[in-house]
Scaffold this motif. Sequence first.
Motif, PDB file in Angstrom:
ATOM      1  N   SER A  86     -15.491  -5.744   6.737  1.00  0.00           N
ATOM      2  CA  SER A  86     -14.631  -4.574   6.901  1.00  0.00           C
ATOM      3  C   SER A  86     -15.365  -3.475   7.659  1.00  0.00           C
ATOM      4  N   ALA A  87     -14.602  -2.680   8.400  1.00  0.00           N
ATOM      5  CA  ALA A  87     -15.126  -1.535   9.142  1.00  0.00           C
ATOM      6  C   ALA A  87     -14.632  -0.259   8.483  1.00  0.00           C
ATOM      7  N   HIS A  88     -15.529   0.754   8.374  1.00  0.00           N
ATOM      8  CA  HIS A  88     -15.221   1.926   7.567  1.00  0.00           C
ATOM      9  C   HIS A  88     -15.434   3.240   8.316  1.00  0.00           C
ATOM     10  N   PHE A  90     -10.840   2.150   5.002  1.00  0.00           N
ATOM     11  CA  PHE A  90     -10.884   0.914   5.780  1.00  0.00           C
ATOM     12  C   PHE A  90     -10.194   1.134   7.124  1.00  0.00           C
ATOM     13  N   PHE A  91     -10.890   0.777   8.207  1.00  0.00           N
ATOM     14  CA  PHE A  91     -10.296   0.872   9.536  1.00  0.00           C
ATOM     15  C   PHE A  91      -9.962  -0.494  10.130  1.00  0.00           C
ATOM     16  N   ASN A  92     -10.570  -1.570   9.598  1.00  0.00           N
ATOM     17  CA  ASN A  92     -10.243  -2.923  10.047  1.00  0.00           C
ATOM     18  C   ASN A  92     -10.891  -3.921   9.110  1.00  0.00           C
ATOM     19  N   ILE A  93     -10.359  -5.146   9.117  1.00  0.00           N
ATOM     20  CA  ILE A  93     -10.940  -6.243   8.339  1.00  0.00           C
ATOM     21  C   ILE A  93     -10.862  -7.530   9.155  1.00  0.00           C
ATOM     22  N   LYS A  94     -11.727  -8.484   8.828  1.00  0.00           N
ATOM     23  CA  LYS A  94     -11.715  -9.789   9.483  1.00  0.00           C
ATOM     24  C   LYS A  94     -12.305 -10.819   8.521  1.00  0.00           C
ATOM     25  N   TRP A  95     -11.618 -11.964   8.377  1.00  0.00           N
ATOM     26  CA  TRP A  95     -12.170 -13.063   7.585  1.00  0.00           C
ATOM     27  C   TRP A  95     -13.282 -13.756   8.372  1.00  0.00           C
ATOM     28  N   MET A  96     -14.362 -14.132   7.671  1.00  0.00           N
ATOM     29  CA  MET A  96     -15.475 -14.878   8.282  1.00  0.00           C
ATOM     30  C   MET A  96     -15.579 -16.243   7.616  1.00  0.00           C
ATOM     31  N   GLU A 126      -6.489   4.546   2.690  1.00  0.00           N
ATOM     32  CA  GLU A 126      -6.599   5.117   1.356  1.00  0.00           C
ATOM     33  C   GLU A 126      -7.835   4.588   0.630  1.00  0.00           C
ATOM     34  N   GLY A 127      -8.390   3.467   1.127  1.00  0.00           N
ATOM     35  CA  GLY A 127      -9.613   2.913   0.557  1.00  0.00           C
ATOM     36  C   GLY A 127      -9.444   1.623  -0.207  1.00  0.00           C
ATOM     37  N   TYR A 128      -8.264   1.000  -0.132  1.00  0.00           N
ATOM     38  CA  TYR A 128      -8.029  -0.237  -0.876  1.00  0.00           C
ATOM     39  C   TYR A 128      -8.134  -1.471   0.016  1.00  0.00           C
ATOM     40  N   LEU A 129      -8.767  -2.510  -0.530  1.00  0.00           N
ATOM     41  CA  LEU A 129      -8.765  -3.856   0.044  1.00  0.00           C
ATOM     42  C   LEU A 129      -8.122  -4.760  -0.988  1.00  0.00           C
ATOM     43  N   LYS A 130      -7.076  -5.504  -0.581  1.00  0.00           N
ATOM     44  CA  LYS A 130      -6.336  -6.338  -1.519  1.00  0.00           C
ATOM     45  C   LYS A 130      -6.213  -7.763  -0.989  1.00  0.00           C
ATOM     46  N   ILE A 131      -6.225  -8.729  -1.921  1.00  0.00           N
ATOM     47  CA  ILE A 131      -6.042 -10.141  -1.591  1.00  0.00           C
ATOM     48  C   ILE A 131      -4.747 -10.613  -2.245  1.00  0.00           C
ATOM     49  N   TRP A 132      -3.908 -11.309  -1.447  1.00  0.00           N
ATOM     50  CA  TRP A 132      -2.585 -11.727  -1.901  1.00  0.00           C
ATOM     51  C   TRP A 132      -2.426 -13.239  -1.774  1.00  0.00           C
ATOM     52  N   ARG A 133      -1.708 -13.840  -2.735  1.00  0.00           N
ATOM     53  CA  ARG A 133      -1.293 -15.234  -2.655  1.00  0.00           C
ATOM     54  C   ARG A 133       0.157 -15.263  -2.177  1.00  0.00           C
ATOM     55  N   HIS A 171       0.842  -1.201   0.000  1.00  0.00           N
ATOM     56  CA  HIS A 171       0.000   0.000   0.000  1.00  0.00           C
ATOM     57  C   HIS A 171       0.874   1.247   0.000  1.00  0.00           C
ATOM     58  N   ALA A 172       0.244   2.395  -0.257  1.00  0.00           N
ATOM     59  CA  ALA A 172       0.958   3.662  -0.310  1.00  0.00           C
ATOM     60  C   ALA A 172       1.309   4.154   1.094  1.00  0.00           C
ATOM     61  N   ASP A 173       2.167   5.171   1.159  1.00  0.00           N
ATOM     62  CA  ASP A 173       2.614   5.743   2.435  1.00  0.00           C
ATOM     63  C   ASP A 173       1.471   6.368   3.228  1.00  0.00           C
ATOM     64  N   TYR A 174       1.653   6.358   4.569  1.00  0.00           N
ATOM     65  CA  TYR A 174       0.853   7.153   5.495  1.00  0.00           C
ATOM     66  C   TYR A 174      -0.639   6.778   5.529  1.00  0.00           C
ATOM     67  N   TYR A 175      -0.968   5.532   5.205  1.00  0.00           N
ATOM     68  CA  TYR A 175      -2.384   5.160   5.200  1.00  0.00           C
ATOM     69  C   TYR A 175      -2.704   4.024   6.174  1.00  0.00           C
ATOM     70  N   ASP A 176      -1.843   3.786   7.159  1.00  0.00           N
ATOM     71  CA  ASP A 176      -2.134   2.876   8.269  1.00  0.00           C
ATOM     72  C   ASP A 176      -2.613   1.514   7.784  1.00  0.00           C
ATOM     73  N   ALA A 177      -1.740   0.785   7.097  1.00  0.00           N
ATOM     74  CA  ALA A 177      -2.098  -0.515   6.535  1.00  0.00           C
ATOM     75  C   ALA A 177      -2.269  -1.573   7.623  1.00  0.00           C
ATOM     76  N   LEU A 178      -3.183  -2.523   7.378  1.00  0.00           N
ATOM     77  CA  LEU A 178      -3.442  -3.659   8.259  1.00  0.00           C
ATOM     78  C   LEU A 178      -3.495  -4.926   7.423  1.00  0.00           C
ATOM     79  N   LEU A 179      -3.317  -6.094   8.078  1.00  0.00           N
ATOM     80  CA  LEU A 179      -3.418  -7.360   7.354  1.00  0.00           C
ATOM     81  C   LEU A 179      -4.122  -8.421   8.177  1.00  0.00           C
ATOM     82  N   GLN A 180      -4.614  -9.466   7.480  1.00  0.00           N
ATOM     83  CA  GLN A 180      -5.244 -10.622   8.097  1.00  0.00           C
ATOM     84  C   GLN A 180      -5.000 -11.854   7.231  1.00  0.00           C
TER      85      GLN A 180
END
Length: 244
Positions: A189-191, A175-181, A151-158, A127-136
């Motif tokens: 996601s929480a916004h 995006f302020f948080n995410i959780k897999w269900m 910044e508003g992006y949700l990404k899925i990675w292999r 993700h870009a700078d200064y946007y408080d990235a999170l992962l799960q």
Amino acid sequence: LAIGGRHNNDIDHIIQVWDIPTRRITKRFQITNKNQHCHCLVWNDSSITAGTVDSIYQWNVKNLGEDQDIEEGRAVLLKVLKQNENDNYISSMQWSTCKSRLAMITRHGDMYIYDEKLKMISKIRAHADYYDALLQWCSWDNQVIATCCKEGYLKIWRVTNKIELINKIWHESAFFNIKWMPSKQAIISAHKDKKLILWEGSNLTNIGTVKSHTGTPDILALNGDESSIVSKSGKEIIFWKSFD
């Protein structure tokens, strides 16, 4: 229960381990480098892993006696993270469900994958700078990670021996948080706009939106059978029914 961060003004940079039934501190782990504030903590069986400004610290709780200060136990310096930037730090990290890989991401969006011995496997600019990235980590697929940022992006990675982008979407509210269900094979996601959104896990289609918070929700947790969600804002905690 492990507590880090700025509790008690973080005077001694101590991570406390509490025995819940007796309500007492049984162990204390001290980071003597005063520049290394603890920003996140995760358990891996009997070990505690702490993320700071540019380092990972890990302690095996079972190998240590009770009620003692241990200074800088098993510190691993992330030399690749040395940026001389006061506002960057490890903002989120998590062990995979198979316990063999540790994923971490910095506030500036750099993601790193480590093996169980804390040897780096791969890294990528997520993700870009200064946007408080999170992962799960995905809870049913040890090779899939979701990341998000304000910044508003949700990404899925292999994640194999390298990190590859599978899919991404942009949403107008940060995006302020995410959780897999796992019960829905989906991501919630929480916004910033006070909404929770349920996304289909692979193609990231919006399959549900709810709004009841009066403040921005920033913490998400699953119930015991992982079928429903608990969300917290600065004003309230909401227990949601199952997403049926």
